[in-house]
Design a protein around this motif. Sequence first.
Motif, PDB file in Angstrom:
ATOM      1  N   GLY A  31      49.708  38.228  37.507  1.00  0.00           N
ATOM      2  CA  GLY A  31      49.322  37.090  36.680  1.00  0.00           C
ATOM      3  C   GLY A  31      49.095  37.554  35.262  1.00  0.00           C
ATOM      4  O   GLY A  31      48.921  38.753  35.009  1.00  0.00           O
ATOM      5  N   ARG A  32      49.095  36.624  34.338  1.00  0.00           N
ATOM      6  CA  ARG A  32      48.815  37.008  32.950  1.00  0.00           C
ATOM      7  C   ARG A  32      47.423  37.627  32.838  1.00  0.00           C
ATOM      8  O   ARG A  32      47.206  38.528  32.034  1.00  0.00           O
ATOM      9  N   ASP A  33      46.489  37.131  33.641  1.00  0.00           N
ATOM     10  CA  ASP A  33      45.142  37.692  33.695  1.00  0.00           C
ATOM     11  C   ASP A  33      44.998  38.455  35.010  1.00  0.00           C
ATOM     12  O   ASP A  33      44.977  37.835  36.077  1.00  0.00           O
ATOM     13  N   PRO A  34      44.906  39.797  34.979  1.00  0.00           N
ATOM     14  CA  PRO A  34      44.797  40.573  36.218  1.00  0.00           C
ATOM     15  C   PRO A  34      43.611  40.152  37.081  1.00  0.00           C
ATOM     16  O   PRO A  34      43.661  40.297  38.309  1.00  0.00           O
ATOM     17  N   ALA A  35      42.562  39.611  36.464  1.00  0.00           N
ATOM     18  CA  ALA A  35      41.396  39.181  37.240  1.00  0.00           C
ATOM     19  C   ALA A  35      41.770  38.066  38.217  1.00  0.00           C
ATOM     20  O   ALA A  35      41.239  38.007  39.336  1.00  0.00           O
ATOM     21  N   ASN A  36      42.681  37.198  37.804  1.00  0.00           N
ATOM     22  CA  ASN A  36      43.116  36.118  38.705  1.00  0.00           C
ATOM     23  C   ASN A  36      43.897  36.677  39.888  1.00  0.00           C
ATOM     24  O   ASN A  36      43.773  36.185  41.012  1.00  0.00           O
ATOM     25  N   ALA A  37      44.724  37.696  39.629  1.00  0.00           N
ATOM     26  CA  ALA A  37      45.469  38.334  40.720  1.00  0.00           C
ATOM     27  C   ALA A  37      44.514  39.018  41.694  1.00  0.00           C
ATOM     28  O   ALA A  37      44.675  38.930  42.917  1.00  0.00           O
ATOM     29  N   LYS A  38      43.518  39.695  41.154  1.00  0.00           N
ATOM     30  CA  LYS A  38      42.518  40.342  42.018  1.00  0.00           C
ATOM     31  C   LYS A  38      41.739  39.292  42.810  1.00  0.00           C
ATOM     32  O   LYS A  38      41.385  39.513  43.969  1.00  0.00           O
ATOM     33  N   GLY A  39      41.489  38.156  42.178  1.00  0.00           N
ATOM     34  CA  GLY A  39      40.785  37.083  42.871  1.00  0.00           C
ATOM     35  C   GLY A  39      41.585  36.545  44.040  1.00  0.00           C
ATOM     36  O   GLY A  39      41.024  36.278  45.112  1.00  0.00           O
ATOM     37  N   LEU A  40      42.899  36.394  43.859  1.00  0.00           N
ATOM     38  CA  LEU A  40      43.740  35.920  44.954  1.00  0.00           C
ATOM     39  C   LEU A  40      43.767  36.941  46.077  1.00  0.00           C
ATOM     40  O   LEU A  40      43.688  36.581  47.252  1.00  0.00           O
ATOM     41  N   ALA A  41      43.855  38.225  45.724  1.00  0.00           N
ATOM     42  CA  ALA A  41      43.836  39.270  46.754  1.00  0.00           C
ATOM     43  C   ALA A  41      42.548  39.181  47.567  1.00  0.00           C
ATOM     44  O   ALA A  41      42.563  39.326  48.798  1.00  0.00           O
ATOM     45  N   ALA A  42      41.435  38.926  46.893  1.00  0.00           N
ATOM     46  CA  ALA A  42      40.157  38.805  47.585  1.00  0.00           C
ATOM     47  C   ALA A  42      40.145  37.591  48.510  1.00  0.00           C
ATOM     48  O   ALA A  42      39.637  37.652  49.639  1.00  0.00           O
ATOM     49  N   GLU A  43      40.736  36.480  48.044  1.00  0.00           N
ATOM     50  CA  GLU A  43      40.822  35.279  48.877  1.00  0.00           C
ATOM     51  C   GLU A  43      41.649  35.531  50.126  1.00  0.00           C
ATOM     52  O   GLU A  43      41.339  35.028  51.216  1.00  0.00           O
ATOM     53  N   LEU A  44      42.716  36.307  49.962  1.00  0.00           N
ATOM     54  CA  LEU A  44      43.595  36.610  51.096  1.00  0.00           C
ATOM     55  C   LEU A  44      42.989  37.637  52.031  1.00  0.00           C
ATOM     56  O   LEU A  44      43.420  37.774  53.171  1.00  0.00           O
ATOM     57  N   GLY A  45      42.012  38.383  51.524  1.00  0.00           N
ATOM     58  CA  GLY A  45      41.362  39.405  52.341  1.00  0.00           C
ATOM     59  C   GLY A  45      42.237  40.609  52.587  1.00  0.00           C
ATOM     60  O   GLY A  45      42.144  41.253  53.631  1.00  0.00           O
TER      61      GLY A  45
END
Length: 207
Positions: A31-45
């Motif tokens: 993602g343009r913001d890596p924090a959003n990508a990390k957030g999705l990874a956390a959601e996916l577990g």
Amino acid sequence: MSSISFIGVGGMAHAIAARAVTGGHSIELIGRDPANAKGLAAELGVEATVGTFGTVPAGDIVVLAVPYTSAVPVVAHYGDALAGKVIIDISNTFNADATALVVPDGTSGAQEIAKAAPASAHVVKAFNTVFGHVLVKDRPLDVLFAGDDLQAKASVSAFIESLGLRPLDVGGLEMARWLEGVGPLLMGLARNGAGTFDVALSVDFPG
């Protein structure tokens, strides 16, 4: 299984990535913001790789999970970083009230994306005919897809099947316009005849 890269970390990326993880694939989220990508990874577990926007994606298959209004500029920005990749365009191209397509007659969003991509990349239209909230449910679904390169289509077909879904090839990339037209059709069905957005198209093969 393989590595699948997602450019875009919204709802559809979540839905497809969740099935990809269950199907045994490793995933890269960009993602343009890596924090959003990390957030999705956390959601996916899962421990997904977080890529850098604009650099060469790790996966041979790249799911372009951004709105159509952003898709061509994103692909142009990546440029040769997408060389040799299979790009799955999941975008819908309908207008704000879902009554018409915004692309000119005689073309499609997928074809415009293909024009912006490197010559060695291959665009395949897929997943736009399934609502994201339906895709996350553990149920069999049909995924219609279109593309010009046979090897790219074979890779996408195998990927779709690995998600527990049924891939249905509708032909060359010129058919993408008609797949994109399914978007307004589904929206109209959900708002009128079905009365619910918990719907999906399926194809029956009479015995």
